[in-house]
Design a protein around this motif. Sequence first.
Motif, PDB file in Angstrom:
ATOM      1  N   THR A 272      27.175  23.366  26.241  1.00 40.75           N
ATOM      2  CA  THR A 272      25.989  23.008  25.450  1.00 40.75           C
ATOM      3  C   THR A 272      26.156  23.345  23.977  1.00 40.75           C
ATOM      4  N   ASP A 273      27.009  24.304  23.639  1.00 41.72           N
ATOM      5  CA  ASP A 273      27.259  24.628  22.224  1.00 41.72           C
ATOM      6  C   ASP A 273      27.903  23.451  21.508  1.00 41.72           C
ATOM      7  N   LEU A 274      28.829  22.756  22.196  1.00 33.76           N
ATOM      8  CA  LEU A 274      29.473  21.588  21.612  1.00 33.76           C
ATOM      9  C   LEU A 274      28.468  20.457  21.409  1.00 33.76           C
ATOM     10  N   ILE A 275      27.604  20.240  22.405  1.00 36.52           N
ATOM     11  CA  ILE A 275      26.584  19.193  22.284  1.00 36.52           C
ATOM     12  C   ILE A 275      25.644  19.497  21.129  1.00 36.52           C
ATOM     13  N   LEU A 276      25.259  20.775  20.988  1.00 30.73           N
ATOM     14  CA  LEU A 276      24.368  21.176  19.897  1.00 30.73           C
ATOM     15  C   LEU A 276      25.027  20.933  18.541  1.00 30.73           C
ATOM     16  N   GLU A 277      26.309  21.226  18.446  1.00 30.20           N
ATOM     17  CA  GLU A 277      27.036  21.000  17.197  1.00 30.20           C
ATOM     18  C   GLU A 277      27.096  19.516  16.857  1.00 30.20           C
ATOM     19  N   GLU A 278      27.310  18.681  17.871  1.00 32.54           N
ATOM     20  CA  GLU A 278      27.364  17.231  17.657  1.00 32.54           C
ATOM     21  C   GLU A 278      26.011  16.700  17.179  1.00 32.54           C
ATOM     22  N   ILE A 279      24.940  17.204  17.779  1.00 32.54           N
ATOM     23  CA  ILE A 279      23.596  16.778  17.376  1.00 32.54           C
ATOM     24  C   ILE A 279      23.335  17.154  15.921  1.00 32.54           C
ATOM     25  N   GLN A 280      23.691  18.371  15.532  1.00 38.72           N
ATOM     26  CA  GLN A 280      23.455  18.826  14.163  1.00 38.72           C
ATOM     27  C   GLN A 280      24.272  18.025  13.155  1.00 38.72           C
ATOM     28  N   THR A 281      25.522  17.682  13.506  1.00 37.93           N
ATOM     29  CA  THR A 281      26.362  16.870  12.620  1.00 37.93           C
ATOM     30  C   THR A 281      25.762  15.481  12.417  1.00 37.93           C
ATOM     31  N   SER A 282      25.294  14.890  13.518  1.00 38.27           N
ATOM     32  CA  SER A 282      24.701  13.552  13.447  1.00 38.27           C
ATOM     33  C   SER A 282      23.415  13.568  12.631  1.00 38.27           C
ATOM     34  N   ILE A 283      22.599  14.597  12.807  1.00 33.88           N
ATOM     35  CA  ILE A 283      21.339  14.698  12.060  1.00 33.88           C
ATOM     36  C   ILE A 283      21.609  14.877  10.573  1.00 33.88           C
ATOM     37  N   ALA A 284      22.649  15.629  10.227  1.00 29.32           N
ATOM     38  CA  ALA A 284      23.019  15.792   8.818  1.00 29.32           C
ATOM     39  C   ALA A 284      23.374  14.440   8.201  1.00 29.32           C
ATOM     40  N   ALA A 285      24.113  13.605   8.961  1.00 30.71           N
ATOM     41  CA  ALA A 285      24.456  12.268   8.473  1.00 30.71           C
ATOM     42  C   ALA A 285      23.205  11.395   8.354  1.00 30.71           C
ATOM     43  N   GLU A 286      22.300  11.521   9.318  1.00 34.20           N
ATOM     44  CA  GLU A 286      21.037  10.773   9.263  1.00 34.20           C
ATOM     45  C   GLU A 286      20.248  11.148   8.020  1.00 34.20           C
ATOM     46  N   ASN A 287      20.186  12.444   7.725  1.00 31.12           N
ATOM     47  CA  ASN A 287      19.428  12.906   6.567  1.00 31.12           C
ATOM     48  C   ASN A 287      20.024  12.370   5.272  1.00 31.12           C
ATOM     49  N   ALA A 288      21.365  12.327   5.213  1.00 29.57           N
ATOM     50  CA  ALA A 288      22.020  11.784   4.030  1.00 29.57           C
ATOM     51  C   ALA A 288      21.711  10.303   3.870  1.00 29.57           C
ATOM     52  N   LEU A 289      21.716   9.576   4.996  1.00 27.40           N
ATOM     53  CA  LEU A 289      21.385   8.149   4.962  1.00 27.40           C
ATOM     54  C   LEU A 289      19.935   7.943   4.554  1.00 27.40           C
ATOM     55  N   ALA A 290      19.037   8.774   5.073  1.00 28.80           N
ATOM     56  CA  ALA A 290      17.612   8.680   4.722  1.00 28.80           C
ATOM     57  C   ALA A 290      17.406   8.933   3.234  1.00 28.80           C
ATOM     58  N   GLU A 291      18.202   9.847   2.668  1.00 33.29           N
ATOM     59  CA  GLU A 291      18.110  10.141   1.243  1.00 33.29           C
ATOM     60  C   GLU A 291      18.475   8.912   0.425  1.00 33.29           C
ATOM     61  N   MET A 292      19.492   8.178   0.909  1.00 32.14           N
ATOM     62  CA  MET A 292      19.903   6.957   0.222  1.00 32.14           C
ATOM     63  C   MET A 292      18.836   5.874   0.328  1.00 32.14           C
ATOM     64  N   GLN A 293      18.075   5.888   1.424  1.00 30.27           N
ATOM     65  CA  GLN A 293      17.084   4.839   1.659  1.00 30.27           C
ATOM     66  C   GLN A 293      15.785   5.059   0.890  1.00 30.27           C
ATOM     67  N   LYS A 294      15.642   6.223   0.255  1.00 27.56           N
ATOM     68  CA  LYS A 294      14.393   6.514  -0.443  1.00 27.56           C
ATOM     69  C   LYS A 294      14.110   5.528  -1.567  1.00 27.56           C
ATOM     70  N   GLY A 295      15.168   4.988  -2.140  1.00 22.13           N
ATOM     71  CA  GLY A 295      14.977   4.049  -3.238  1.00 22.13           C
ATOM     72  C   GLY A 295      14.747   2.618  -2.791  1.00 22.13           C
ATOM     73  N   THR A 296      14.685   2.399  -1.490  1.00 22.73           N
ATOM     74  CA  THR A 296      14.511   1.039  -0.986  1.00 22.73           C
ATOM     75  C   THR A 296      13.053   0.781  -0.640  1.00 22.73           C
ATOM     76  N   SER A 297      12.714  -0.495  -0.483  1.00 27.24           N
ATOM     77  CA  SER A 297      11.351  -0.887  -0.100  1.00 27.24           C
ATOM     78  C   SER A 297      11.450  -2.101   0.814  1.00 27.24           C
ATOM     79  N   TYR A 298      10.302  -2.543   1.322  1.00 25.97           N
ATOM     80  CA  TYR A 298      10.296  -3.734   2.177  1.00 25.97           C
ATOM     81  C   TYR A 298      10.797  -4.958   1.422  1.00 25.97           C
ATOM     82  N   ARG A 299      10.649  -4.928   0.120  1.00 23.71           N
ATOM     83  CA  ARG A 299      11.115  -6.057  -0.688  1.00 23.71           C
ATOM     84  C   ARG A 299      12.630  -6.248  -0.546  1.00 23.71           C
ATOM     85  N   ASP A 300      13.348  -5.141  -0.346  1.00 23.27           N
ATOM     86  CA  ASP A 300      14.801  -5.224  -0.202  1.00 23.27           C
ATOM     87  C   ASP A 300      15.227  -5.959   1.065  1.00 23.27           C
TER      88      ASP A 300
END
Length: 525
Positions: A272-300
Amino acid sequence: MAPPSDSASVNSVTYEDNKKEVSSELVETISHTQDTTEAKEGAWTSAKKHPKVILYSMAACMSSMLWGFDVGVNSITVSMPGFKMAFGYEYGGELLISATWNALWTAMTSLGMLIGSIICGWISDRSGRKIGFGIGSALSILGVGLEYAATAPGMLLAGKIINGLSLGFFLTLSTTYASEIAPTALRPSLTAAVNFFINAGQLTAIGIGNTRFAILTSASYKVLFAAQWAFPCFIAIVAIIMPESPWHLCRNGQIERAKKNLEKLHLKSTNTDLILEEIQTSIAAENALAEMQKGTSYRDCFKGTNWRRTRISCGMFAVQQFTGIAFYSQALYFLGISGLATALTFQLALGGFGVAMLGNIVSWFIMNYVGRRPLLLTGVALNAVLLMSVGIAGCFNTTDALYYVAFVMNFAQLFYAPSVGAVSWTISSEVSSTIVRARTQSLAIGTNALVSWVMNFITPYLINTDQADLGGKAAFVWMALCFVSLVWVWFEVPELKGHTFGELDEIFERKTPTRRFKEAHPYNE
């Protein structure tokens, strides 16, 4: 002010290109974080290692049975003599249900689902999946209570809208929870189980209704309404004992609690430690992607190549409805007012929903072999032919023609379920641009609700004998829409099979022609 220099323009273009490249890399990180030895193993091997995950995933997906049961109840009750005596009226020596109320009962449930899914997303992201299941259960218990107690069409409508809110919760959470706790090898099968349970719910409703149609009192349909309570009560109990999603807990910084819940979900031998590490890595990537999406809108979503992808994502749900689902769903009521024996209509419906379940199972195995585009084109074409044949049969006022219409309307799922029904959801989710994925999916869900509402609203007016009274000829309407869909799919919808999200971003950016997607290899060109 001086115009921008060529150097500034080049830098701007370079920045946008880099942004797209980083976005694609982040999506690849999210998609392949769990690319471990366990993720590569077969589904059967993984299933033996994760029995508790399968149990909780299936329990969550069973909540979608309520939608199938609700659809079945809507179709069954309007065809029951006892229900017609309570909520209908006489026209030409026959009991009918008002086309307006029939349309509203079906269409407003869809509206409730849309609103419920929006509310659910907000609540479950903040309070957790367990709380979301609990609120959905409470709403369903209230809505079903109003349906059971209803003595007037308006009160019944209120109950259906509230129950529709709960359906929005259940349909949103069932796939979300299953996808979050399931290992990679099991994820496609466990999330696809939602469609299976939807059809199981319809089959269950028809099975109960088959024993009640001869009863001429309110007891005939009230039993169906009361039976719906079984689903929210079951889910409420499951919500109490089920472990919270580790993904939700990690996103909210509750790492220790996430680890404890992973231990509840897996056997002691699981790392379960490995699974937890994988989840945290994926969430970090999601957060980075979400940060990039802040400048977007439905118009895009409507700019550049995104507009092409938005059209396809939203258009898939129009294709779903254009192939005649709203017409098929009225089979019990339509065949009843056309003169077919009620007992036979119920027996055909039972067989039809059984075929739909089989079709869903078949789709799990053939989609990755045949591909999305060929399966979609074949499904739309077959439905066009079936609807044309129903329309032609509807031109003849004979018993044989009526029997033919009855069989086709009930068994069309044999062609629809494993093709259009399954592929539409897959294409809509896969085709979205990574940088505006959430907004594109929101537009697609809105399109689904809108087109469903329109189709479900107009269908009763087309078939009611005191309205357009088209009978089987109403199928020509959807036949024409099928041919429109076929042309659109041929020119617009590409083959997405075999491409990662990052590759699709590159292929669309190159403005690749629709029929060249299958052979496109962006990183080698």
